[in-house]
Design a protein around this motif. Structure first.
Motif, PDB file in Angstrom:
ATOM      1  N   LYS A  94       0.826  -1.220   0.000  1.00 48.10           N
ATOM      2  CA  LYS A  94       0.000   0.000   0.000  1.00 48.10           C
ATOM      3  C   LYS A  94       0.854   1.261   0.000  1.00 48.10           C
ATOM      4  O   LYS A  94       1.949   1.282   0.559  1.00 48.10           O
ATOM      5  CB  LYS A  94      -0.906   0.021   1.235  1.00 48.10           C
ATOM      6  CG  LYS A  94      -1.970  -1.069   1.166  1.00 48.10           C
ATOM      7  CD  LYS A  94      -2.825  -1.122   2.386  1.00 48.10           C
ATOM      8  CE  LYS A  94      -3.725  -2.359   2.308  1.00 48.10           C
ATOM      9  NZ  LYS A  94      -4.375  -2.645   3.580  1.00 48.10           N
ATOM     10  N   HIS A  95       0.307   2.293  -0.630  1.00 50.95           N
ATOM     11  CA  HIS A  95       0.927   3.618  -0.582  1.00 50.95           C
ATOM     12  C   HIS A  95       0.231   4.384   0.538  1.00 50.95           C
ATOM     13  O   HIS A  95      -0.977   4.617   0.478  1.00 50.95           O
ATOM     14  CB  HIS A  95       0.766   4.337  -1.918  1.00 50.95           C
ATOM     15  CG  HIS A  95       1.570   3.702  -3.016  1.00 50.95           C
ATOM     16  ND1 HIS A  95       2.865   4.055  -3.273  1.00 50.95           N
ATOM     17  CD2 HIS A  95       1.256   2.711  -3.890  1.00 50.95           C
ATOM     18  CE1 HIS A  95       3.332   3.313  -4.273  1.00 50.95           C
ATOM     19  NE2 HIS A  95       2.366   2.494  -4.674  1.00 50.95           N
ATOM     20  N   VAL A  96       1.003   4.741   1.553  1.00 54.57           N
ATOM     21  CA  VAL A  96       0.427   5.378   2.734  1.00 54.57           C
ATOM     22  C   VAL A  96       0.579   6.892   2.641  1.00 54.57           C
ATOM     23  O   VAL A  96       1.648   7.396   2.315  1.00 54.57           O
ATOM     24  CB  VAL A  96       1.135   4.853   4.013  1.00 54.57           C
ATOM     25  CG1 VAL A  96       0.678   5.635   5.245  1.00 54.57           C
ATOM     26  CG2 VAL A  96       0.871   3.360   4.198  1.00 54.57           C
ATOM     27  N   LEU A  97      -0.509   7.585   2.921  1.00 52.28           N
ATOM     28  CA  LEU A  97      -0.469   9.049   2.970  1.00 52.28           C
ATOM     29  C   LEU A  97      -0.992   9.484   4.338  1.00 52.28           C
ATOM     30  O   LEU A  97      -2.160   9.261   4.677  1.00 52.28           O
ATOM     31  CB  LEU A  97      -1.329   9.641   1.847  1.00 52.28           C
ATOM     32  CG  LEU A  97      -1.322  11.161   1.708  1.00 52.28           C
ATOM     33  CD1 LEU A  97       0.077  11.715   1.459  1.00 52.28           C
ATOM     34  CD2 LEU A  97      -2.261  11.595   0.573  1.00 52.28           C
ATOM     35  N   ILE A  98      -0.090  10.079   5.124  1.00 50.62           N
ATOM     36  CA  ILE A  98      -0.468  10.587   6.458  1.00 50.62           C
ATOM     37  C   ILE A  98      -1.224  11.902   6.266  1.00 50.62           C
ATOM     38  O   ILE A  98      -0.782  12.778   5.516  1.00 50.62           O
ATOM     39  CB  ILE A  98       0.793  10.834   7.319  1.00 50.62           C
ATOM     40  CG1 ILE A  98       1.537   9.516   7.582  1.00 50.62           C
ATOM     41  CG2 ILE A  98       0.423  11.531   8.630  1.00 50.62           C
ATOM     42  CD1 ILE A  98       2.901   9.693   8.269  1.00 50.62           C
ATOM     43  N   GLU A 125       4.054   9.160   2.509  1.00 49.61           N
ATOM     44  CA  GLU A 125       4.165  10.600   2.299  1.00 49.61           C
ATOM     45  C   GLU A 125       3.254  11.293   3.311  1.00 49.61           C
ATOM     46  O   GLU A 125       2.456  10.641   3.997  1.00 49.61           O
ATOM     47  CB  GLU A 125       3.747  10.993   0.873  1.00 49.61           C
ATOM     48  CG  GLU A 125       4.592  10.388  -0.239  1.00 49.61           C
ATOM     49  CD  GLU A 125       6.022  10.916  -0.329  1.00 49.61           C
ATOM     50  OE1 GLU A 125       6.373  11.880   0.395  1.00 49.61           O
ATOM     51  OE2 GLU A 125       6.797  10.348  -1.132  1.00 49.61           O
ATOM     52  N   VAL A 126       3.393  12.619   3.376  1.00 44.20           N
ATOM     53  CA  VAL A 126       2.632  13.391   4.357  1.00 44.20           C
ATOM     54  C   VAL A 126       1.870  14.507   3.657  1.00 44.20           C
ATOM     55  O   VAL A 126       2.412  15.193   2.789  1.00 44.20           O
ATOM     56  CB  VAL A 126       3.577  14.019   5.411  1.00 44.20           C
ATOM     57  CG1 VAL A 126       2.782  14.793   6.461  1.00 44.20           C
ATOM     58  CG2 VAL A 126       4.454  12.951   6.072  1.00 44.20           C
ATOM     59  N   VAL A 141      11.481  14.340   8.449  1.00 47.07           N
ATOM     60  CA  VAL A 141      10.305  13.844   7.736  1.00 47.07           C
ATOM     61  C   VAL A 141       9.927  14.816   6.618  1.00 47.07           C
ATOM     62  O   VAL A 141       9.661  15.994   6.867  1.00 47.07           O
ATOM     63  CB  VAL A 141       9.107  13.662   8.692  1.00 47.07           C
ATOM     64  CG1 VAL A 141       7.879  13.201   7.932  1.00 47.07           C
ATOM     65  CG2 VAL A 141       9.458  12.677   9.798  1.00 47.07           C
ATOM     66  N   PRO A 142       9.912  14.339   5.366  1.00 52.39           N
ATOM     67  CA  PRO A 142       9.540  15.227   4.268  1.00 52.39           C
ATOM     68  C   PRO A 142       8.022  15.419   4.205  1.00 52.39           C
ATOM     69  O   PRO A 142       7.273  14.445   4.305  1.00 52.39           O
ATOM     70  CB  PRO A 142      10.040  14.472   3.028  1.00 52.39           C
ATOM     71  CG  PRO A 142      10.088  13.034   3.438  1.00 52.39           C
ATOM     72  CD  PRO A 142      10.224  12.977   4.934  1.00 52.39           C
ATOM     73  N   VAL A 143       7.588  16.654   4.118  1.00 52.94           N
ATOM     74  CA  VAL A 143       6.147  16.935   4.024  1.00 52.94           C
ATOM     75  C   VAL A 143       5.857  17.352   2.592  1.00 52.94           C
ATOM     76  O   VAL A 143       6.146  18.468   2.173  1.00 52.94           O
ATOM     77  CB  VAL A 143       5.716  18.010   5.036  1.00 52.94           C
ATOM     78  CG1 VAL A 143       4.204  18.219   4.990  1.00 52.94           C
ATOM     79  CG2 VAL A 143       6.134  17.602   6.452  1.00 52.94           C
TER      80      VAL A 143
END
Ligand code: IMP
Ligand code: MG
Length: 179
Positions: A94-98, A125-126, A141-143
């Motif tokens: 899965k591709h997770v997006l916070i 990613e965020v 952490v890259p936003v």
């Protein structure tokens, strides 16, 4: 009721809607055809996440996490972070997006990011509606997706609270006289 002597309007509901749409446009483009899992951070993100997810064109899953954050009276971020609610699902493939509504010191984000990375998803990613980027303490952490960079007023409304109140306001307001 919000006391108008102490608060001023910062972003109108319409301005917020434009920011949310522009974030959704980018996410729709970048995640087209991908297996997307949104990880939304309770409680402040509920309104933003509800608006954002309805603008997404793929069929994302959504999970919620909750971490320890501000003490009831405090308007400053505390140093230690722990999960009050973690996620259960398997992140592999899965591709997770916070999804955050606002990032301040970045401590809670860093804690979550490291936890999710360990679960070996395809990517993490965020996305945040607001970013107090000047307040960040050492974190790498890259936003990737930022709705708007903001200075350091204390904000309420559209999910953001002051001592658990005002999350329901449609606009975002700032506190004129902090302490
Ligand atoms: P951090 O760990 O310092 O980045 O804390 C971020 C969290 O603090 C956000 O997800 C919010 O819940 C809360 N927060 C930060 N700034 C504000 C604000 O201006 N108003 C309300 N909550 C805030
Ligand atoms: Mg939050």
């Amino acid at each position: 009721m919000l006391d108008e002597r102490n608060f001023s309007k910062y972003l109108s509901n319409h301005e917020i809607e434009v920011l949310v749409q522009s974030l959704a446009d980018r996410i729709n483009k970048d995640y087209k055809g991908k297996n997307l899992l949104l990880v939304a951070v309770l409680k402040g993100t509920i309104i933003f996440a509800a608006d954002l997810i309805r603008k997404l064109e793929m069929d994302p899953e959504i999970e919620f996490v909750r971490m320890t954050s501000y003490g009831k009276k405090s308007r400053a971020s505390s140093g230690t972070v722990a999960f009050l609610k973690d996620i259960q699902s398997d992140l592999r493939g899965k591709h997770v997006l916070i999804i955050e509504e606002i990032i301040d010191s970045g401590r809670s984000l860093e804690f979550l990011y490291e936890r999710l990375k360990k679960a070996e998803p395809e990517s993490v990613e965020v996305c945040t509606l607001l970013d107090k980027s000047k307040k960040r303490v050492a974190t790498d952490v890259p936003v990737k997706y930022v709705g708007r960079v903001v200075e350091d007023p204390f904000l309420v409304g559209y999910g953001l609270d002051l001592e658990e109140k005002f999350r329901n306001l449609k606009d975002i307001h700032y506190l004129k006289y902090p302490n």
